[in-house]
Scaffold this motif. Structure first.
Motif, PDB file in Angstrom:
ATOM      1  N   MET A   1       0.829  -1.196   0.000  1.00 12.96           N
ATOM      2  CA  MET A   1       0.000   0.000   0.000  1.00 12.96           C
ATOM      3  C   MET A   1       0.871   1.256   0.000  1.00 12.96           C
ATOM      4  SD  MET A   1      -2.777   1.556   2.414  1.00 12.96           S
ATOM      5  CE  MET A   1      -2.589   3.174   3.098  1.00 12.96           C
ATOM      6  N   GLU A   2       0.478   2.231  -0.775  1.00 13.93           N
ATOM      7  CA  GLU A   2       1.293   3.444  -0.907  1.00 13.93           C
ATOM      8  C   GLU A   2       0.832   4.536   0.053  1.00 13.93           C
ATOM      9  OE1 GLU A   2       1.653   4.566  -5.049  1.00 13.93           O
ATOM     10  OE2 GLU A   2       3.415   3.278  -5.063  1.00 13.93           O
ATOM     11  N   LEU A   3       1.825   5.285   0.550  1.00 16.94           N
ATOM     12  CA  LEU A   3       1.526   6.411   1.444  1.00 16.94           C
ATOM     13  C   LEU A   3       1.767   7.707   0.689  1.00 16.94           C
ATOM     14  CD1 LEU A   3       3.507   5.166   4.558  1.00 16.94           C
ATOM     15  CD2 LEU A   3       1.045   4.921   4.150  1.00 16.94           C
ATOM     16  N   ILE A   4       1.240   8.784   1.236  1.00 17.84           N
ATOM     17  CA  ILE A   4       1.487  10.070   0.591  1.00 17.84           C
ATOM     18  C   ILE A   4       1.847  11.133   1.635  1.00 17.84           C
ATOM     19  CG2 ILE A   4      -1.003  10.506   0.467  1.00 17.84           C
ATOM     20  CD1 ILE A   4      -0.402  12.006  -2.165  1.00 17.84           C
ATOM     21  N   VAL A  22      15.249  17.005  -6.651  1.00 20.57           N
ATOM     22  CA  VAL A  22      14.104  16.290  -6.075  1.00 20.57           C
ATOM     23  C   VAL A  22      13.508  15.347  -7.125  1.00 20.57           C
ATOM     24  CG1 VAL A  22      11.772  16.538  -5.113  1.00 20.57           C
ATOM     25  CG2 VAL A  22      13.573  18.137  -4.445  1.00 20.57           C
ATOM     26  N   TYR A  23      13.421  15.844  -8.348  1.00 17.22           N
ATOM     27  CA  TYR A  23      12.857  15.060  -9.438  1.00 17.22           C
ATOM     28  C   TYR A  23      13.637  13.752  -9.646  1.00 17.22           C
ATOM     29  CZ  TYR A  23      11.570  13.853 -14.252  1.00 17.22           C
ATOM     30  OH  TYR A  23      11.154  13.200 -15.382  1.00 17.22           O
ATOM     31  N   ASN A  24      14.954  13.894  -9.686  1.00 16.70           N
ATOM     32  CA  ASN A  24      15.779  12.699  -9.914  1.00 16.70           C
ATOM     33  C   ASN A  24      15.732  11.743  -8.733  1.00 16.70           C
ATOM     34  OD1 ASN A  24      16.785  13.147 -12.569  1.00 16.70           O
ATOM     35  ND2 ASN A  24      18.001  14.833 -11.732  1.00 16.70           N
ATOM     36  N   LEU A  25      15.653  12.311  -7.560  1.00 18.00           N
ATOM     37  CA  LEU A  25      15.569  11.505  -6.344  1.00 18.00           C
ATOM     38  C   LEU A  25      14.257  10.716  -6.338  1.00 18.00           C
ATOM     39  CD1 LEU A  25      17.514  11.338  -3.943  1.00 18.00           C
ATOM     40  CD2 LEU A  25      16.060  12.981  -2.741  1.00 18.00           C
ATOM     41  N   ALA A  26      13.183  11.390  -6.757  1.00 12.56           N
ATOM     42  CA  ALA A  26      11.873  10.742  -6.785  1.00 12.56           C
ATOM     43  C   ALA A  26      11.890   9.570  -7.759  1.00 12.56           C
ATOM     44  CB  ALA A  26      10.805  11.753  -7.187  1.00 12.56           C
ATOM     45  N   LYS A  27      12.506   9.801  -8.924  1.00 12.07           N
ATOM     46  CA  LYS A  27      12.571   8.723  -9.916  1.00 12.07           C
ATOM     47  C   LYS A  27      13.350   7.538  -9.367  1.00 12.07           C
ATOM     48  CE  LYS A  27      12.637  10.045 -14.556  1.00 12.07           C
ATOM     49  NZ  LYS A  27      13.434  10.618 -15.658  1.00 12.07           N
ATOM     50  N   LYS A  28      14.473   7.853  -8.678  1.00 15.06           N
ATOM     51  CA  LYS A  28      15.335   6.809  -8.137  1.00 15.06           C
ATOM     52  C   LYS A  28      14.563   5.928  -7.146  1.00 15.06           C
ATOM     53  CE  LYS A  28      19.430   6.543  -5.127  1.00 15.06           C
ATOM     54  NZ  LYS A  28      20.345   7.379  -4.366  1.00 15.06           N
ATOM     55  N   HIS A  29      13.705   6.549  -6.353  1.00 16.17           N
ATOM     56  CA  HIS A  29      13.011   5.791  -5.308  1.00 16.17           C
ATOM     57  C   HIS A  29      11.565   5.455  -5.690  1.00 16.17           C
ATOM     58  CE1 HIS A  29      16.376   6.072  -2.588  1.00 16.17           C
ATOM     59  NE2 HIS A  29      16.443   7.393  -2.787  1.00 16.17           N
ATOM     60  N   ARG A  30      11.263   5.558  -6.974  1.00 16.65           N
ATOM     61  CA  ARG A  30       9.923   5.234  -7.485  1.00 16.65           C
ATOM     62  C   ARG A  30       8.824   5.978  -6.733  1.00 16.65           C
ATOM     63  NH1 ARG A  30      11.426  -0.421  -7.394  1.00 16.65           N
ATOM     64  NH2 ARG A  30      12.772  -0.773  -9.189  1.00 16.65           N
ATOM     65  N   LYS A  45       4.847  16.872  -2.991  1.00 19.22           N
ATOM     66  CA  LYS A  45       3.926  15.795  -2.602  1.00 19.22           C
ATOM     67  C   LYS A  45       4.557  14.520  -3.089  1.00 19.22           C
ATOM     68  CE  LYS A  45      -0.492  17.693  -1.525  1.00 19.22           C
ATOM     69  NZ  LYS A  45      -1.812  18.040  -2.055  1.00 19.22           N
ATOM     70  N   ALA A  46       4.711  13.563  -2.196  1.00 20.28           N
ATOM     71  CA  ALA A  46       5.414  12.333  -2.528  1.00 20.28           C
ATOM     72  C   ALA A  46       4.561  11.135  -2.182  1.00 20.28           C
ATOM     73  CB  ALA A  46       6.740  12.282  -1.765  1.00 20.28           C
ATOM     74  N   GLN A  47       4.344  10.296  -3.194  1.00 24.75           N
ATOM     75  CA  GLN A  47       3.530   9.100  -2.995  1.00 24.75           C
ATOM     76  C   GLN A  47       4.375   7.886  -3.317  1.00 24.75           C
ATOM     77  OE1 GLN A  47      -0.213   9.121  -5.206  1.00 24.75           O
ATOM     78  NE2 GLN A  47      -0.044   6.917  -5.509  1.00 24.75           N
ATOM     79  N   GLY A  48       4.383   6.899  -2.432  1.00 21.52           N
ATOM     80  CA  GLY A  48       5.175   5.712  -2.702  1.00 21.52           C
ATOM     81  C   GLY A  48       5.120   4.734  -1.542  1.00 21.52           C
ATOM     82  N   LYS A  49       5.935   3.670  -1.645  1.00 23.42           N
ATOM     83  CA  LYS A  49       5.996   2.690  -0.552  1.00 23.42           C
ATOM     84  C   LYS A  49       6.715   3.305   0.635  1.00 23.42           C
ATOM     85  CE  LYS A  49       6.006  -1.581  -3.179  1.00 23.42           C
ATOM     86  NZ  LYS A  49       6.938  -2.244  -4.059  1.00 23.42           N
ATOM     87  N   ALA A  50       6.328   2.867   1.824  1.00 22.41           N
ATOM     88  CA  ALA A  50       6.896   3.439   3.049  1.00 22.41           C
ATOM     89  C   ALA A  50       8.426   3.432   3.037  1.00 22.41           C
ATOM     90  CB  ALA A  50       6.364   2.694   4.262  1.00 22.41           C
ATOM     91  N   SER A  51       9.013   2.300   2.649  1.00 23.87           N
ATOM     92  CA  SER A  51      10.478   2.204   2.699  1.00 23.87           C
ATOM     93  C   SER A  51      11.104   3.153   1.673  1.00 23.87           C
ATOM     94  CB  SER A  51      10.921   0.771   2.442  1.00 23.87           C
ATOM     95  OG  SER A  51      10.470   0.376   1.160  1.00 23.87           O
ATOM     96  N   ASN A  52      10.486   3.259   0.504  1.00 27.01           N
ATOM     97  CA  ASN A  52      11.003   4.181  -0.517  1.00 27.01           C
ATOM     98  C   ASN A  52      10.890   5.627  -0.051  1.00 27.01           C
ATOM     99  OD1 ASN A  52      11.518   2.036  -2.126  1.00 27.01           O
ATOM    100  ND2 ASN A  52       9.821   2.371  -3.541  1.00 27.01           N
ATOM    101  N   LEU A  53       9.772   5.928   0.596  1.00 28.42           N
ATOM    102  CA  LEU A  53       9.577   7.295   1.087  1.00 28.42           C
ATOM    103  C   LEU A  53      10.620   7.639   2.149  1.00 28.42           C
ATOM    104  CD1 LEU A  53       5.694   7.419   1.229  1.00 28.42           C
ATOM    105  CD2 LEU A  53       7.135   9.053   0.011  1.00 28.42           C
TER     106      LEU A  53
END
Ligand code: ZN
Ligand code: ZN
Ligand code: FE
Length: 767
Positions: A1-4, A22-30, A45-53
Motif C-alpha cells: 500500500m502506498e503512502l502520501i 528532487v525530481y531525480n531523487l523521486a525517480k530513483k526511489h519510485r 507531494k510524494a507518494q510511494g511505498k513506506a520504505s522508498n519514502l
C-alpha cells in the motif's frame, strides 16, 4: 500500500538546482507526485511505498545540492488524500501571500558549464553567458520572488526553441535554469572604445573569439578596460605591468590601498602567493571571494598593486566572461571595483560609459541588466575558518540563523563606514551586500534602494528600527525618517553592537567579556569610544575597562594625520617639552606649533579611548606612516612592518577607576621614544608594540575573570582585522584557559554591526 506525504523545504532552495534534484531523487526511489517552488520555499507531494519514502526523505536532506542551504524540512503524512499520482512532475511556481523564501547568492560557473564553454562541438562553445541550474547569476538579476524567469532581468530575452526544450525537460541540467540562454536567444557582449564606437560583439563563437583577442591585445599594450561582471563593473589591467597599474591608480585617485587581483587559475596564484589548504578551499568554493594571501618575495606582480603590504587580494574567475578572458590573456589581472572616488560600484551600462571613461580606455559591456549591485567579497582564513572582511557577492543575501525567534520584524540600519544593513523576522537575519561608506548622496541612494528591495523581497514590515547611537551618521538620520510612520527606533551603542554580532554568530546568549578594539564609535558618555572591554548581554552592557583617554587635536581630521595623534600622546607624557625630543619627522614647520596650541588650550580636542588611534600614533612615531590616503592605512602598514618573532614587549599597566580600570599607555609611549632614540628598527618596535597590547589584554582578562568568574571572551571591532594581534591574543587567552570567540560569518569591522543591532533591538523591546 502506498503512502502520501506533503513535504515543505525552507531555506536557500530556489535557483540552486533543487527541483531537478528532487525530481531525480523521486525517480530513483519510485516516488510519484510533484515538486514546486512557492514563496515559502519548495513544496513536495510524494507518494510511494513506506520504505522508498523513508530513503527519499533521508536523501532529500543528506544529498541536497551543495549550493542549497536547508533551514527546515516539515513532512506531514496525508491521511485520506489519495490523489493517485501516476508519475513525478515539476510543477510551475505558485504564489502565496506569505513570502518566506531565500534568494541564492551568485554561483560560480560549474564544472559541466566550464566543459561546455571550451568544447568546440558544444552549441554554447565560447558563450559568455553560459549557466545552468547549478551555477550563474542569482541575487543580482532577481527582481522579486519566487525565483522565476519573469521575476529576473532575463525576462527581456525570449528563449529559442532549443533553450526552451532544455528549460522544460526535467532530465536536463538546464531544467528551469532561469538565466538559461544561448548565442541564438540570449544577451551579448559588446566591446566599446571611449568614443562609444563598437569594436566587437559576441554574436557567435567566431566573433566572441575576436572580441576577446582584441581585449587581450589592449591589455597587453597597457590599457585599462572596464568589464561588466555579475554585480557591477570591474576595472581591469595587466597586473604585471607597473605602468598600467600606476595609470589606473592615478586616474582612480586611489594612491596606496591594495588593488584586488584575479588570477587565471590556482597554479598562477601559487606562483605569486603562499597558500594553505583552507585558503585553497575558500578560493575555489562556489562563493569565489577575494582571499588575502601572503605575497611571495619573488613575485613579479607590479609593486604598486599592494605597496607596503605583505598580502595580495587574490580571486579566481567566477563567471564565463572572465574564464574566456583568461583563455586569451592567461596572466594575472588587476580587477578592482569600477567606481569613482567614494561612490558605489557602477552597474548600469550608461553610467559605465559616462563615468568610467575618465579611467578606462575600453569598455566591455553586455545587455543582461544587473538589478542589484554587489561588490566582490573579501575574506581571510584564520585558524582554518573563514574570517570575513567584506561579506558581499557569493554570500549575501544568504540568511543568517540567530537561534531564537524575534519578537517583531526589525530593520537595522548599520553604521557609517563599510555600511551594510539587515532586515530580520522570525529567526532569520538577511544581512545586505556591502553598501560602502555612507558619506555621500550616491552611496545614500544605494543604501535606500537596497533597503527597499530587501524589505520587498523578504517581505519584512519592520516594527522596530535599529540604528547607531551616533546622531550624525546618515544611517541614523535615515532611521529617524520612520518616526513619521510611528515605528519606534532604538539607538544602539556601536561597540555593544560589535560584541553582540560576535555573540550571535557564535550562539552565545549568556554574559561574556567583550574586547572591542575599534577605530571610532559614539560612546554612551558622549566621548568617542574604541578601546573597550565590556561585560555584555544581548540587551545590555557594562563598560568595565577602556584604553586611557587621549585627545584628538582637530577632531576627525587627526584620523587622516596620524602624526597629530602621535603628538597628542607625546603631549600627555612630556607636555610641551616634546619639542625637545629627537623626533625630526614630527617637527613640521609651523604645523607642530598649531597642534600644540590646540592641545595646550584644549581647543577642538575631543577625547577618545580608541585603539585605532593608538595604532596610528605608534605608526607615526616610528615614522612608518604619518599621513594616510585610506582608512586604516597607518595601522595596516605598522602590522606589515613587523620584523622578527620574539615575545619582547613594552610595559603597559592597569589603573583603577570608578567603572573598573583603565589601560595605561604612558610607559609604552616613553619606552617607544627611548627605543627610537637608541636607533631601534621600526620593525622591531612594531613587533614589541603588538606584543604589549596582547599582553595587557591578557592581564585585563585575568583580572576580570578573578572578580566576575566569566570565562568566555569575544573579540570584535575593526582593529581585529590585524592578524598578528588577533593570532597573538587568541593564543594567549587560550593558553590561559579562556574560551575565545571571533567572527567567522560577518566582518569584525562595521560591516558586521547590523547583526548585533538586530539582536539588541529585539532584547530591548522585550524589556
Ligand atoms: Zn552550470
Ligand atoms: Zn537559446
Ligand atoms: Fe566599529
Amino acid at each position: 500500500m502506498e503512502l502520501i506525504y506533503k513535504i515543505n523545504v525552507k531555506g536557500t532552495v530556489q535557483g540552486v538546482g533543487f527541483r531537478p534534484f528532487v525530481y531525480n531523487l523521486a525517480k530513483k526511489h519510485r516516488i510519484s507526485g510533484y515538486v514546486l517552488n512557492n514563496t515559502l520555499g519548495v513544496e513536495i507531494k510524494a507518494q510511494g511505498k513506506a520504505s522508498n519514502l523513508d530513503s527519499f526523505k533521508y536523501e532529500l536532506k543528506d544529498q541536497a545540492p551543495p549550493q542549497s542551504n536547508i533551514s527546515s524540512i516539515e513532512s506531514q503524512k496525508l491521511a485520506n488524500q489519495r490523489e493517485n499520482f501516476s508519475d513525478f512532475r515539476i510543477k510551475f511556481s505558485s504564489r502565496s501571500d506569505n513570502k518566506n523564501t531565500q534568494i541564492s547568492p551568485e554561483l560560480n560557473v560549474c564544472h559541466d558549464c566550464q566543459q561546455e564553454l571550451f568544447d568546440p562541438d558544444d552549441r554554447r562553445y565560447l558563450y559568455p553567458f553560459i549557466n545552468c541550474t547549478n551555477c550563474g547569476p542569482r541575487f543580482t538579476i532577481t527582481k522579486n520572488i519566487p525565483y522565476d524567469r519573469n521575476f529576473t532581468t532575463m525576462d527581456e530575452f525570449e528563449m529559442c526553441s532549443l533553450c526552451s526544450n532544455e528549460y522544460n525537460d526535467p532530465d536536463d541540467r538546464r531544467f528551469h535554469a532561469q538565466p538559461d540562454s544561448c548565442f541564438e536567444c540570449g544577451p551579448q557582449l559588446f566591446l566599446y572604445d571611449c568614443s562609444e564606437n563598437i569594436l566587437a560583439r559576441s554574436k557567435g563563437p567566431a566573433s566572441t573569439e575576436q572580441l576577446f583577442i582584441k581585449m587581450s591585445d589592449f591589455l597587453q599594450k597597457g590599457a585599462i578596460i572596464s568589464i561588466k561582471s555579475n554585480g557591477g563593473f570591474h576595472l581591469a589591467c595587466n597586473a604585471l605591468d607597473e605602468e598600467a597599474v600606476l595609470k589606473l591608480r592615478g586616474k582612480k585617485y586611489r594612491y596606496d590601498k591594495a588593488l584586488a587581483l584575479m588570477f587565471p587559475d590556482l597554479t598562477s596564484i601559487k606562483k605569486h602567493c603562499h597558500i594553505n589548504s583552507d585558503e585553497e578551499e575558500l578560493l575555489t568554493s562556489y562563493t569565489r571571494p577575494i582571499v588575502l594571501l601572503k605575497k611571495k618575495l619573488d613575485t613579479n606582480i607590479a609593486d604598486s598593486v599592494a605597496p607596503e603590504n605583505n598580502y595580495l587580494g587574490a580571486m579566481l574567475p567566477y563567471n564565463p566572461i572572465q574564464l574566456l578572458l583568461f583563455k586569451y590573456f592567461p596572466q594575472p589581472l588587476v580587477m578592482t571595483s569600477g567606481n569613482i572616488c567614494g561612490e558605489p560600484i557602477i552597474y548600469k551600462n550608461g553610467n559605465a560609459i559616462s563615468k568610467l571613461s575618465q579611467i578606462a580606455d575600453y569598455h566591455c559591456l553586455h545587455n543582461r541588466k544587473i538589478h542589484v549591485s554587489c561588490d566582490d567579497s573579501v575574506y581571510r582564513v584564520f585558524r582554518g575558518e573563514n574570517y570575513p572582511i567584506r561579506r558581499s557577492r557569493g554570500f549575501a543575501p544568504r540568511a543568517l540563523s540567530i537561534g531564537k525567534k524575534l519578537e517583531r520584524p526589525v530593520l537595522a540600519c548599520g553604521a557609517e563606514r563599510k555600511n551594510t544593513f539587515a532586515v530580520a523576522k522570525g529567526d532569520q537575519v538577511w544581512l545586505s551586500q556591502h553598501i560602502g561608506d555612507l558619506e555621500n548622496l550616491a552611496v545614500l541612494n544605494s543604501f535606500e534602494t537596497s533597503i527597499e528591495h530587501f524589505l520587498e523581497v523578504f517581505d519584512v514590515q519592520p516594527e522596530v528600527i535599529a540604528h547607531d547611537l551616533h546622531p550624525d551618521y546618515l544611517s541614523t538620520k535615515y532611521a529617524r525618517n520612520y518616526d513619521d510612520e510611528g515605528i519606534p527606533n532604538v539607538a544602539i551603542q556601536h561597540h555593544h553592537a560589535h560584541a553582540v554580532a560576535c555573540m550571535v554568530e557564535n550562539g552565545l546568549d549568556e554574559p561574556v567579556i567583550a574586547f572591542v578594539m575599534d577605530g571610532t564609535g559614539a560612546g554612551a558618555d558622549g566621548t568617542i569610544w574604541g578601546g573597550e572591554i565590556l561585560i555584555v548581554e544581548h540587551g545590555s552592557f557594562n563598560r568595565i575597562a577602556h584604553l586611557e583617554h587621549v585627545r584628538m587635536p582637530g577632531g576627525k581630521s587627526s584620523i587622516y594625520n596620524p602624526w597629530e595623534m602621535a603628538v597628542s600622546y607625546l603631549y600627555e607624557v612630556y607636555g610641551s617639552d616634546l619639542k625637545n625630543l629627537e623626533l625630526p619627522h614630527l617637527k613640521r614647520d609651523g604645523e607642530l606649533e598649531l597642534v600644540l596650541k590646540m592641545l595646550e588650550n584644549n581647543l577642538n580636542t575631543p577625547i577618545t579611548s580608541s585603539c585605532g588611534r593608538l595604532f596610528d600614533a605608534v605608526s607615526a612615531l616610528t615614522n612608518i606612516r604619518c599621513e594616510i590616503n585610506y582608512e586604516g592605512q597607518a595601522a595596516i602598514e605598522l602590522e606589515n612592518s613587523i620584523s622578527g618573532q620574539s615575545k619582547a614587549a613594552y610595559n603597559m599597566h592597569l589603573a583603577d577607576n570608578d567603572e573598573g580600570f583603565v589601560i595605561k599607555w604612558d610607559k609604552l609611549i616613553e619606552s617607544i621614544v627611548t627605543d627610537i632614540q637608541q636607533g631601534a628598527a621600526s620593525g622591531s618596535i612594531a613587533l614589541k608594540f603588538h606584543n604589549s597590547l596582547a599582553n595587557v589584554f591578557l592581564k585585563s582578562a585575568l583580572r576580570i575573570r578573578s572578580t566576575t568568574k566569566l570565562n568566555k571572551i569575544v573579540l570584535s571591532g575593526g582593529v581585529f582585522m590585524n592578524m598578528y594581534l588577533l593570532d597573538r591574543i587568541e593564543r594567549l587567552l587560550r593558553e590561559n584557559d579562556f574560551d575565545v570567540y571571533w567572527h567567522t560569518k560577518v566582518p569584525t569591522n562595521d560591516g558586521g554591526i547590523p547583526l548585533g543591532q538586530v539582536m539588541i533591538a529585539d532584547s530591548k523591546i522585550r524589556g
